[in-house]
Design an enzyme around this catalytic site. Structure first.
Site, PDB file in Angstrom:
ATOM      1  CE  LYS A  91      -4.288  -1.656   1.332  1.00 56.19           C
ATOM      2  NZ  LYS A  91      -5.572  -1.557   0.974  1.00 56.19           N
ATOM      3  CE  LYS A 101      -5.925 -10.600  -2.285  1.00 56.72           C
ATOM      4  NZ  LYS A 101      -6.131 -10.510  -0.837  1.00 56.72           N
ATOM      5  CE  LYS A 135     -12.714  -8.430   0.827  1.00 60.68           C
ATOM      6  NZ  LYS A 135     -13.090  -9.472   1.686  1.00 60.68           N
TER       7      LYS A 135
END
Ligand code: AMP
Ligand code: TRP
Length: 328
Positions: free
Chosen positions: A111, A193, A196
């Site tokens: 991140k 990956k 969501k």
């Protein structure tokens, strides 16, 4: 009976990746282990969530736990915030975790590397809360997808450190991830990956997607131009991912599927995978609708929280006494 514990953080609708990497195993294990499965709602807010959406996603997640086959008679199912000991032990364990350790967490580093703005302190210390989620219950195993293994390793380090400093307090748990399906990749970019938080809806299948739409996503999945079906994860990651999806759902392996489809076209393989996915979603969604109609969620969560609190309160009490936080 050995104990197993795991959680899912419903920051959106649950995905096929969550099902294959985690939920589906919780269901498999519930007969042979004492299974504790919770909804990690505190973990959701490490990144801002719209309150209404979050609340809906939490309810859906519980319904999906049940719809995927978790049985409240066998497994303890609860909402993290219903058991107050999680947040308290999370804070305590943050005092036994080094900044260097948190800095090394891949998820956090990713991140930071993406230059995302306004990352919160909660996101940084989240592995401490996850360690608390686990250590409160002394599980033997923690079934997780590959991306969470590092956090379970850190949990082990924290447990060992605490045990050595005071006296044996926490069981040191083992992470458990399956050989097939521990990392389902995005359908539009098989190097990433399936998640969501993806930008494009096409790469991710949600458990509540219309089955026909899900099948379309599989038909549109990125593959390669070799034109030959082989189980080659390195050179044909898109194709391998599709085989891994079908293999997980049908109890097979990518290698066996590759053999069956040797010499056939990619379209045929995609139809097979799409059918496996659509059939799985249809079953889950039919049960999901029943569960919502029967209003069983509140009762399941109430009973789960009661059972979990008995274990968690005892452990937290032991911890606070050992540290010397109580006046005697
Ligand atoms: P999360 O949605 O991040 O809370 O993840 C819940 C569980 O699902 C964790 O055990 C993850 O490792 C697993 N999981 C999430 N995405 C995937 C994926 N694409 N493939 C396999 N497992 C996954
Ligand atoms: N951090 C996990 C995830 O994002 C969810 C989670 C929270 C968890 N606490 C846990 C998983 C404890 C296993 C055990 O996927």
């Amino acid at each position: 009976m050995k104990r197993m514990l795991s959680g899912i953080k419903p920051t959106g609708q649950l995905t096929l990746g969550n099902y294959i990497g985690a939920l589906h195993h919780f269901v498999e294990y519930q007969d042979d282990y004492e299974m504790i499965a919770f909804i990690a709602n505190l973990h959701c807010i490490t990144v801002y969530q719209d309150p209404k959406e979050l609340s809906t996603n939490l309810r859906d997640a519980v319904a999906l736990y049940l719809a995927c086959g978790l049985d409240p008679e066998k497994a303890t199912i609860f909402l993290q915030t219903d058991v107050k000991q999680h947040a308290e032990l999370g804070y305590i364990l943050a005092c036994y975790t080094y900044l260097g350790e948190l800095n090394r967490m891949t998820q956090f580093k990713d991140k930071t590397a993406k230059n995302e703005q306004n990352l919160t302190a909660g996101l940084f210390t989240y592995p401490c809360l996850m360690a608390a989620d686990i250590l409160l219950y002394d599980p033997d195993y923690v079934p997780v997808g590959d991306d969470q293994k590092q956090h379970v390793e850190l949990t082990r380090d924290i447990a060992i450190r605490f045990n050595n400093k005071y006296s044996p307090t926490f069981k040191v748990p083992e992470p458990l991830s399956a050989k097939v399906g521990a990392r389902i990749m995005s359908l539009t970019d098989p190097t990433r990956k399936m998640s969501k938080s993806e930008h494009s809806d096409k790469g991710c299948i949600y458990l509540l997607d219309d089955p026909a739409k899900a099948k379309k996503k599989i038909m549109g999945a990125v593959t390669d131009s070799f034109g030959e079906i082989k189980a080659d994860k390195v050179n044909q990651p898109g194709l391998y991912n599709l085989m891994e999806i079908a293999a997980s759902l049908n109890g097979s392996t990518p290698e066996k599927i590759a053999e069956e489809f040797a010499g056939k076209g990619y379209g045929e393989l995609k139809r097979y995978v799409g059918d496996a996915v659509a059939t799985t979603l249809e079953g889950i969604q039919a049960r999901y609708r029943d569960i919502l109609a029967n209003n069983v969620i509140d009762e399941v969560l109430k009973q789960g929280a009661e059972k979990a609190t008995l274990i968690a309160a005892k452990k937290l009490d032991e911890v606070t006494k050992k540290i010397g936080l109580e006046i005697r």
